[in-house]
Motif scaffolding. Structure first.
Motif, mmCIF file in Angstrom:
data_model
loop_
_atom_site.group_PDB
_atom_site.id
_atom_site.type_symbol
_atom_site.label_atom_id
_atom_site.label_comp_id
_atom_site.label_asym_id
_atom_site.label_seq_id
_atom_site.Cartn_x
_atom_site.Cartn_y
_atom_site.Cartn_z
ATOM 1 N N UNK A 20 0.820 -1.208 0.000
ATOM 2 C CA UNK A 20 0.000 0.000 0.000
ATOM 3 C C UNK A 20 0.856 1.261 0.000
ATOM 4 N N UNK A 21 2.114 1.096 -0.358
ATOM 5 C CA UNK A 21 3.053 2.217 -0.357
ATOM 6 C C UNK A 21 3.724 2.321 -1.723
ATOM 7 N N UNK A 22 3.677 3.514 -2.315
ATOM 8 C CA UNK A 22 4.210 3.704 -3.667
ATOM 9 C C UNK A 22 5.719 3.461 -3.720
ATOM 10 N N UNK A 23 6.451 3.867 -2.694
ATOM 11 C CA UNK A 23 7.901 3.664 -2.669
ATOM 12 C C UNK A 23 8.240 2.183 -2.581
ATOM 13 N N UNK A 24 7.532 1.452 -1.706
ATOM 14 C CA UNK A 24 7.753 0.007 -1.577
ATOM 15 C C UNK A 24 7.431 -0.697 -2.889
ATOM 16 N N UNK A 25 6.414 -0.231 -3.573
ATOM 17 C CA UNK A 25 6.031 -0.825 -4.855
ATOM 18 C C UNK A 25 7.149 -0.672 -5.880
ATOM 19 N N UNK A 26 7.738 0.511 -5.935
ATOM 20 C CA UNK A 26 8.821 0.744 -6.895
ATOM 21 C C UNK A 26 10.072 -0.054 -6.526
ATOM 22 N N UNK A 27 10.304 -0.267 -5.234
ATOM 23 C CA UNK A 27 11.429 -1.102 -4.813
ATOM 24 C C UNK A 27 11.257 -2.542 -5.284
ATOM 25 N N UNK A 28 10.021 -3.039 -5.225
ATOM 26 C CA UNK A 28 9.752 -4.403 -5.692
ATOM 27 C C UNK A 28 9.999 -4.535 -7.189
ATOM 28 N N UNK A 29 9.714 -3.472 -7.900
ATOM 29 C CA UNK A 29 9.859 -3.489 -9.360
ATOM 30 C C UNK A 29 11.287 -3.201 -9.818
ATOM 31 N N UNK A 30 12.080 -2.608 -8.942
ATOM 32 C CA UNK A 30 13.416 -2.140 -9.306
ATOM 33 C C UNK A 30 14.289 -3.189 -10.001
ATOM 34 N N UNK A 31 14.363 -4.431 -9.490
ATOM 35 C CA UNK A 31 15.247 -5.414 -10.149
ATOM 36 C C UNK A 31 14.833 -5.789 -11.569
ATOM 37 N N UNK A 32 13.580 -5.460 -11.932
ATOM 38 C CA UNK A 32 13.065 -5.904 -13.236
ATOM 39 C C UNK A 32 12.885 -4.760 -14.225
ATOM 40 N N UNK A 33 13.269 -3.559 -13.799
ATOM 41 C CA UNK A 33 13.135 -2.418 -14.703
ATOM 42 C C UNK A 33 14.052 -2.573 -15.897
ATOM 43 N N UNK A 34 13.530 -2.256 -17.043
ATOM 44 C CA UNK A 34 14.367 -2.254 -18.246
ATOM 45 C C UNK A 34 15.098 -0.919 -18.303
ATOM 46 N N UNK A 35 16.351 -0.952 -17.869
ATOM 47 C CA UNK A 35 17.113 0.292 -17.801
ATOM 48 C C UNK A 35 18.182 0.325 -18.876
ATOM 49 N N UNK A 36 18.905 1.449 -18.922
ATOM 50 C CA UNK A 36 20.007 1.566 -19.864
ATOM 51 C C UNK A 36 21.067 0.518 -19.528
ATOM 52 N N UNK A 37 22.027 0.328 -20.402
ATOM 53 C CA UNK A 37 23.043 -0.699 -20.192
ATOM 54 C C UNK A 37 23.945 -0.313 -19.029
ATOM 55 N N UNK A 38 23.837 -1.056 -17.942
ATOM 56 C CA UNK A 38 24.603 -0.760 -16.735
ATOM 57 C C UNK A 38 25.905 -1.546 -16.724
ATOM 58 N N UNK A 39 26.763 -1.198 -15.790
ATOM 59 C CA UNK A 39 28.016 -1.944 -15.606
ATOM 60 C C UNK A 39 27.725 -3.387 -15.232
ATOM 61 N N UNK A 40 26.694 -3.589 -14.412
ATOM 62 C CA UNK A 40 26.322 -4.944 -14.003
ATOM 63 C C UNK A 40 25.818 -5.762 -15.186
ATOM 64 N N UNK A 75 24.912 -4.057 -7.767
ATOM 65 C CA UNK A 75 23.531 -3.916 -8.229
ATOM 66 C C UNK A 75 22.580 -4.704 -7.338
ATOM 67 N N UNK A 76 22.997 -5.919 -6.946
ATOM 68 C CA UNK A 76 22.154 -6.699 -6.019
ATOM 69 C C UNK A 76 21.941 -5.949 -4.711
ATOM 70 N N UNK A 77 23.018 -5.361 -4.200
ATOM 71 C CA UNK A 77 22.929 -4.589 -2.946
ATOM 72 C C UNK A 77 21.955 -3.422 -3.117
ATOM 73 N N UNK A 78 22.071 -2.754 -4.246
ATOM 74 C CA UNK A 78 21.202 -1.605 -4.530
ATOM 75 C C UNK A 78 19.734 -2.007 -4.577
ATOM 76 N N UNK A 79 19.481 -3.266 -4.974
ATOM 77 C CA UNK A 79 18.102 -3.727 -5.134
ATOM 78 C C UNK A 79 17.519 -4.323 -3.857
ATOM 79 N N UNK A 80 18.329 -4.443 -2.823
ATOM 80 C CA UNK A 80 17.858 -5.010 -1.558
ATOM 81 C C UNK A 80 16.947 -4.011 -0.846
ATOM 82 N N UNK A 81 15.674 -4.369 -0.681
ATOM 83 C CA UNK A 81 14.707 -3.477 -0.046
ATOM 84 C C UNK A 81 15.100 -3.122 1.377
ATOM 85 N N UNK A 82 15.611 -4.130 2.133
ATOM 86 C CA UNK A 82 15.970 -3.857 3.524
ATOM 87 C C UNK A 82 17.114 -2.855 3.630
ATOM 88 N N UNK A 83 18.083 -2.962 2.706
ATOM 89 C CA UNK A 83 19.211 -2.025 2.718
ATOM 90 C C UNK A 83 18.741 -0.625 2.315
#
Length: 707
Positions: free
Chosen positions: A92-112, A163-171
């Protein structure tokens, strides 16, 4: 979660009232209509409470729409699992929702991503397992193609781990917590612009440092404006060592080569990914709070301004003062129609004060003027002094009127349509005169944010500002009511259920068929259907109507109730209206039904006692100290009359009759602690202030409210 549960969690309002209000909103009912005429359904909720339901209803619907978009995107990527779907649907939180989606976003070509394409993800997993004793030898297995060395392989693996660390919701949430509690906002001046003239107004912020969660809204908006204009750079900081230590405690479980690689990845993730993203998020959250605070201030001020005291239907001589270009005079009838205009030149360079006095005297007699309105801009004090010298044959009141936004109106399409054959100076003078007659009817013609009462209104979210101010205007218009036969298109457009197109149709119908004789005639207006009639008719008034209820706030759907009451009391409806003795003795319970309860019946009786009562106070004459003409005349210790012309979170600005307004800082509003400026002072309030300090070089005046 259901929408009623979501709104309840934010408002604690009764769920039945919430659901009934949602049903009414979905049935195209407006907030003013619901709060005034559907009290039984809402449990007597007021406009603010219903407005909260509207806000959280929109939030819930936006969140559900975003969930649907994310679920669709995940399905298309073929990565949606039942567990992930459940998490997304339950949040029920917009920020939490975006965190869940973060690992699956189609982003520009990253170092990872580049490292994954080089086949280094297995190495990253080995490092994260923290079981390998000799990481470098393991990394040699991945030296091939573009990976030229073990160090290249380890660097690529660290990019994936980062990148994995960045995607960790708890962190992410832990760093958010630290930013929320401990973040410091600091500024640094851009040396190349430090001495520019425009930069000096931001001089206080050339080397500023403050807790982000305590910075007042006006200061944050000022800092962000200074940054936007390129005079300073802004930075959000927390204790990096503490933040890194918190991440390490979560991830590092060994004391070997793997731990060293993870530690390097943590520092990279923090510096390159986490801190830039989340500090920017924290600043944006602070900006949103500052916006909300500034918008609230603006909305309160606008409400007070729109509900300013009207003089009413009086014949007005309005003066838009000036020096070189002269003073524009217009004569208005009691309905605000322009009858005459010309220009006088009482001030330098022509100095024809004698001719000006003769002209004003003759016009007041010729047009039977009852009051004079003088704009408060350039040459206002000089013009007021001139007018007060005149010995009028009749008792004529003299008012100084705020010109704020008059120039915006005079150049607008609305003004051109009203006065196609006159220039902007005439239109501006007409606006000044009409503001004295009815501030609300005139100010609705101007874009609300152009009126200029608030703080940093051009720096806040413009969509949210417009929505909030439109809501305020709508509330004020419907609270006061509108004369159906004299209202402009602009005023009519804010009536519940009407809007711009129907307002235009109403005016066109009025122009063709003449004045409306009854509210029922509204049904003849093209495209004004049953729903619009239901929503708007009770907020529209018809003076001297055949049915006296047409000039009241009683809704046409309740006319039969009034007729029944009158019949039972042995009176006509005309005789019942204003008869407090009879009205107060009525047993309302006998008229209650499933559809009409006591709240509505009590409102009907209250309205019948004083039908069409204007909730606004009558305009009062005010005079400045005639000995204070410029800032050099202002001295510490003086007690001066003034008018509050702006209210902010940090204090109130007061017009004391000169070009520069003085500031009553929040700490000088009372001898005790002040948490809310609006509890001690209001816009357009006439006050007595004590001068504390005069800063001539900076042209600033510090005042204290004198009780």
């Amino acid at each position: 979660m259901l929408i009623t549960d979501y709104i309840f969690s934010h408002t604690q309002l009764p769920k039945t009232a919430i659901q009934n209000t949602i049903n009414l909103l979905n049935d195209a009912c407006t907030v003013p209509f619901i709060s005034r005429y559907r009290k039984e359904a809402t449990g007597n909720l007021d406009e603010v409470q219903i407005g909260d339901i509207v806000k959280y209803k929109e939030q819930f619907e936006a969140l559900e729409k975003r969930k649907a978009a994310i679920l669709k995107a995940l399905e298309e990527q073929d990565v949606l699992t039942p567990e992930l779907q459940q998490k997304i649907e339950s949040t029920q939180d917009a920020t939490a929702l975006e965190d869940l989606y973060l690992p699956y976003k189609k982003s520009r070509k990253t170092k990872a991503e580049k490292a994954r394409q080089l086949g280094l993800e297995p190495l990253a997993k080995i490092i994260m397992s923290q079981n390998a004793r000799d990481v470098e030898s393991v990394a040699f297995r991945y030296v091939k193609g573009e990976v030229n060395s073990a160090e290249d392989a380890l660097e690529g693996a660290r990019h994936i781990i980062a990148e994995w660390i960045n995607e960790r919701t708890d962190i992410r949430n832990n760093i958010r917590y630290q930013l929320e509690r401990f973040a410091i906002i600091s500024t640094k001046v851009v040396k190349t612009k430090e001495h520019e003239e425009d930069a000096q107004k931001f001089k206080d912020y050339f080397g500023w440092e403050e807790s982000l969660n305590r910075i007042p809204s006006h200061r944050l908006l000022a800092i962000l404006r200074a940054e936007g204009e390129g005079f300073i750079r802004v930075k959000i900081e927390i204790d990096d060592d503490r933040a890194l230590n918190k991440i390490e405690q979560r991830l590092i479980k060994s004391n070997n080569d793997c731990a060293e690689q993870i530690e390097l990845a943590i520092k990279d993730a923090y510096k390159r990914l986490l801190l830039p993203s989340l500090s920017n998020e924290a600043l944006q959250n602070a900006k949103q709070k500052a916006d909300a605070s500034a918008i609230t201030v603006f909305a309160k001020n606008l409400k007070q301004l729109l509900l300013g005291s009207p003089l009413g239907e009086k014949r007005i001589l309005a003066i838009d003062p000036g020096f070189r270009t002269g003073c524009k005079l217009v004569c208005l009838d009691a309905q605000g129609q322009l009858k005459h205009n010309e220009t006088i030149y009482p001030h330098p360079p022509k100095n024809d004060s004698t001719g000006a006095i003769k002209k004003i005297s003759s016009l007041t007699e010729a047009y039977k003027i009852e009051a004079i309105a003088i704009g408060n801009g350039t040459a206002s004090r000089e013009t007021e002094a001139l007018v007060r010298k005149i010995r009028f044959k009749n008792d004529i009141q003299v008012f100084v009127v705020s010109e704020a936004g008059a120039s915006i109106y005079s150049a607008s399409k609305i003004a051109r349509d009203e006065f196609p054959n006159y220039d902007v100076t005439v239109r501006g003078a007409v606006s000044i005169g009409r503001r004295l007659q009815d501030p609300l009817a005139e100010l609705v013609k101007i874009e609300a944010k152009s009126i200029g009462v608030g703080q940093y209104q051009h720096d806040v979210d413009q969509t949210k500002l417009k929505n909030e101010l439109d809501t305020v205007v709508e509330h004020c218009v419907n609270a006061v009511g509108v004369n159906l036969n004299t209202a402009s298109k602009s005023l009519l457009s804010y009536v519940s259920g009407i809007g711009p197109k129907l307002a235009e149709n109403i005016v066109a119908y009025r122009d063709t068929h003449g004045a409306f004789a009854s509210r029922t005639d509204l049904k003849n207006v093209p495209r004004l259907g049953g729903k619009a009639f239901e929503q708007g008719s009770a907020f529209l008034r018809i003076k001297d109507a055949k049915n006296p209820l047409d000039d009241s706030a009683v809704h046409p759907e309740s006319y039969h109730i009034v007729k029944t009451i009158a019949k039972n009391e042995g009176k006509t409806v005309d005789a019942l209206i204003g008869n407090s003795q009879v009205l107060q003795s009525i047993n309302l319970k006998q008229y209650a039904s499933d559809k009409v309860g006591l709240p509505t019946l009590q409102d009907i009786v209250k309205e019948l006692e004083k039908p069409g009562l204007d909730i606004r106070e009558q305009a009062k004459v005010f005079s400045f100290n005639q000995n204070i003409k410029t800032i050099t005349d202002v001295q510490p210790g003086q007690l001066l009359p003034g008018i509050v012309n702006n209210v902010t979170n940090f204090g109130a600005f007061v017009d004391i009759g000169i070009k520069e307004s003085g500031l009553i800082h929040i700490s000088n509003l009372s001898d005790g602690f002040v948490s809310d400026v609006n509890e001690h002072i209001s816009l357009h309030q006439q006050v007595i202030v004590k001068v504390l300090e005069v800063d001539l070089p900076r042209k600033r005046i510090q005042l204290k409210l004198h009780k």
